[in-house]
Design a protein around this motif. Sequence first.
Motif, mmCIF file in Angstrom:
data_model
loop_
_atom_site.group_PDB
_atom_site.id
_atom_site.type_symbol
_atom_site.label_atom_id
_atom_site.label_comp_id
_atom_site.label_asym_id
_atom_site.label_seq_id
_atom_site.Cartn_x
_atom_site.Cartn_y
_atom_site.Cartn_z
ATOM 1 N N SER A 55 0.820 -1.216 0.000
ATOM 2 C CA SER A 55 0.000 0.000 0.000
ATOM 3 C C SER A 55 0.850 1.260 0.000
ATOM 4 N N TRP A 56 1.969 1.247 0.731
ATOM 5 C CA TRP A 56 2.721 2.496 0.911
ATOM 6 C C TRP A 56 3.283 3.048 -0.391
ATOM 7 N N PRO A 57 4.021 2.284 -1.182
ATOM 8 C CA PRO A 57 4.504 2.871 -2.444
ATOM 9 C C PRO A 57 3.372 3.235 -3.403
ATOM 10 N N PHE A 58 2.317 2.404 -3.436
ATOM 11 C CA PHE A 58 1.250 2.681 -4.394
ATOM 12 C C PHE A 58 0.383 3.859 -3.963
ATOM 13 N N TRP A 137 -6.561 -8.103 4.557
ATOM 14 C CA TRP A 137 -7.740 -8.094 3.693
ATOM 15 C C TRP A 137 -8.077 -6.641 3.343
ATOM 16 N N GLY A 138 -8.753 -6.468 2.231
ATOM 17 C CA GLY A 138 -9.183 -5.145 1.787
ATOM 18 C C GLY A 138 -10.492 -5.258 1.039
ATOM 19 N N LEU A 139 -11.195 -4.151 0.922
ATOM 20 C CA LEU A 139 -12.529 -4.177 0.310
ATOM 21 C C LEU A 139 -12.513 -4.646 -1.133
ATOM 22 N N ASN A 140 -11.430 -4.340 -1.870
ATOM 23 C CA ASN A 140 -11.404 -4.768 -3.266
ATOM 24 C C ASN A 140 -11.166 -6.272 -3.410
ATOM 25 N N LEU A 198 -7.082 1.763 -0.441
ATOM 26 C CA LEU A 198 -5.819 1.396 0.198
ATOM 27 C C LEU A 198 -5.741 1.926 1.627
ATOM 28 N N ILE A 199 -6.210 3.148 1.847
ATOM 29 C CA ILE A 199 -6.202 3.705 3.205
ATOM 30 C C ILE A 199 -7.109 2.866 4.114
ATOM 31 N N HIS A 200 -8.273 2.490 3.619
ATOM 32 C CA HIS A 200 -9.186 1.641 4.401
ATOM 33 C C HIS A 200 -8.521 0.307 4.721
ATOM 34 N N ARG A 201 -7.806 -0.262 3.749
ATOM 35 C CA ARG A 201 -7.120 -1.542 3.958
ATOM 36 C C ARG A 201 -6.107 -1.440 5.100
ATOM 37 N N GLU A 202 -5.361 -0.339 5.130
ATOM 38 C CA GLU A 202 -4.323 -0.207 6.156
ATOM 39 C C GLU A 202 -4.884 0.155 7.522
#
Length: 380
Positions: A55-58, A137-140, A198-202
Amino acid sequence: MSYLLRHLEELSVRIGPRGSATPAEAQAAEYICGELESMGLDTQKEPFKSVTSFSWPFLIIYALFPLSAAAFLLKPMAGLGLAALGLILFYLESNTFPILSSYLPGRPSQNVRAVIPARSKAVRRVVVTAHYDSSRWGLNFKPGMVESFRSSYLLMFGAMVMMVLLFALGVLLPTPPMIIGIIALLPALFLLITIGFLIHREIVGRHTHGANDNASGTAVLLEVARALAKNPPATIEVEIVATGCEEAGTVGMIQYLKKHYVPKHTLFINLDNLGAGKLAVITEEGLLMPKKASSTLLDAAKESVNIKNLPVDFRPYKLLTTDATAVMVRGYGAVGVMGIDEKGLLPNWHWVTDTFENVIPENLENARELVLGILRELEK
């Protein structure tokens, strides 16, 4: 309980979620190292540092595009430069060349490596790999949404290309920056939504138990090592490599290739997501520019499947990168072995259902026999 299930339970239940570069990942490495040493194999842990999440680089890369839209209104060349930089960085990071990631703060991780020498003179070298960390896990990745993962990914890439082309036209042609900025608003908003995911995932997402992804592959890796330790191939040197931080961007595999001189004739067999769906030998993989698997390994796999009458498909995999992707883009011959459902997806992929109870034991047994069969065919 079979060794396969014992490894699976130890990694996914007793140790549990094994996020990249976390203490639990290090605990899993200790377990793998201990198991390999108990087989009489000379085993090393090889430390490296890694970002803890892709998530961080992207997040940084995606943020460059809304920023480029704002910059274009004031200085068109600056806006074009930011968008072009974002597109280049996205392509490189997505293809396992961590230009941006290498400058971000990292935490300790490790690979675990053991070599099984050939009984006589080695004429071929094969590396069998599996990663042992697990993802957030993440929403996507939510069931129902994950079916459109590839389409969304390609749309996102298309949005980036569209913004670069728009800004290039705006610089080359006498078009008011405001008009270009308004047209670029739609792709920029799409990328802002991606940033939100991505923010939600983290913030909200937690590391999965990673039974299918990838305690399953690690369990098979260990049992392939056990079989070969007892009866090594006569003319093939086999290297067993359990990689850390694959979920952070195939970092462990990249670090392995940097640390060791690996001759270009070396072949790689990568084990990933084996415990659910139907076992498959991957003929090509990659989202943007798919790489074809080694024809040598595919032929050996076909012979092995026919001889053993294994329930195995041969099909492409066109989702996120694996350790096999990282070696193929660097010119090595490789093949992936994975479990894929009828929609071409990875069951329980990066989701809370990736648990011990949802793994099919027969898949692991068949995967072990497939890998051992490939090695025997290569020796012929």
